[in-house]
Design a protein around this motif. Sequence first.
Motif, PDB file in Angstrom:
ATOM      1  N   GLY A  46     -77.827  -4.326 -73.811  1.00  0.00           N
ATOM      2  CA  GLY A  46     -78.623  -3.352 -74.534  1.00  0.00           C
ATOM      3  C   GLY A  46     -78.115  -3.062 -75.929  1.00  0.00           C
ATOM      4  O   GLY A  46     -78.737  -2.307 -76.666  1.00  0.00           O
ATOM      5  N   SER A  47     -77.016  -3.673 -76.305  1.00  0.00           N
ATOM      6  CA  SER A  47     -76.396  -3.380 -77.590  1.00  0.00           C
ATOM      7  C   SER A  47     -76.804  -4.368 -78.675  1.00  0.00           C
ATOM      8  O   SER A  47     -77.250  -5.478 -78.407  1.00  0.00           O
ATOM      9  N   LEU A  48     -76.589  -3.947 -79.894  1.00  0.00           N
ATOM     10  CA  LEU A  48     -76.651  -4.810 -81.063  1.00  0.00           C
ATOM     11  C   LEU A  48     -75.205  -5.087 -81.434  1.00  0.00           C
ATOM     12  O   LEU A  48     -74.403  -4.153 -81.559  1.00  0.00           O
ATOM     13  N   VAL A  49     -74.859  -6.363 -81.560  1.00  0.00           N
ATOM     14  CA  VAL A  49     -73.501  -6.749 -81.920  1.00  0.00           C
ATOM     15  C   VAL A  49     -73.536  -7.359 -83.310  1.00  0.00           C
ATOM     16  O   VAL A  49     -74.270  -8.321 -83.550  1.00  0.00           O
ATOM     17  N   THR A  50     -72.762  -6.799 -84.234  1.00  0.00           N
ATOM     18  CA  THR A  50     -72.670  -7.376 -85.566  1.00  0.00           C
ATOM     19  C   THR A  50     -71.681  -8.534 -85.523  1.00  0.00           C
ATOM     20  O   THR A  50     -70.650  -8.459 -84.856  1.00  0.00           O
ATOM     21  N   VAL A  51     -72.024  -9.611 -86.214  1.00  0.00           N
ATOM     22  CA  VAL A  51     -71.182 -10.809 -86.212  1.00  0.00           C
ATOM     23  C   VAL A  51     -70.582 -10.973 -87.605  1.00  0.00           C
ATOM     24  O   VAL A  51     -71.311 -11.124 -88.582  1.00  0.00           O
TER      25      VAL A  51
END
Length: 138
Positions: A35-40
Motif C-alpha cells: 500500500g506504500s509509495l517507495v521513492t527510489v
Amino acid sequence: AVDSISVDTGAGTFKNVIVGAFSSNDIAITNAQSGSLVTVPTTGANSTITLPTSPVDGFNIRLVCEVASGAHTITIAGAFEGIVLDNTHATTLDNTTNIEIASNKFEVGDFIEFVYSGSAGGYKVFGMFISDDAISAS
C-alpha cells in the motif's frame, strides 16, 4: 490523521511514503510495506529491487523515481503481466520473470506499480516512463 493501519492478513503496518535506500545494491520490499509509495534513489551500481517472495494476495506497491538512476540498471524479478508505457510505445509483459529499467532511463517522476494476485498468475504491473526504451523484460 492516521499514522498506520493494522491488517488481519499478517501483512503488517501500512505506511504511506517510504524513502527507499539501496543496501548492498538492493531495495528489499516486504509484505508489511504493501500500500506504500517507495521513492527510489540513484544507484551506485547495477542494482535490484526485491519484491516479497511470498506476497499476500492484494499486496501492492508503487515505486517512484526520486533521483535519476544514472549509468546503472535496476532489475526486478518476479512473475509479471501488464503494460509499461514510455515516451513512444508500450511494453507488454506476459509471463515475464525479469523487468530491467535501463541505465540513464529512470527519470524523476517515472513510476511502476505492482499488485499481486496468486490466483491470477503473479504480479500485475503498470508503469509510465518519460524516456524511450526505459523497460526491457525477459
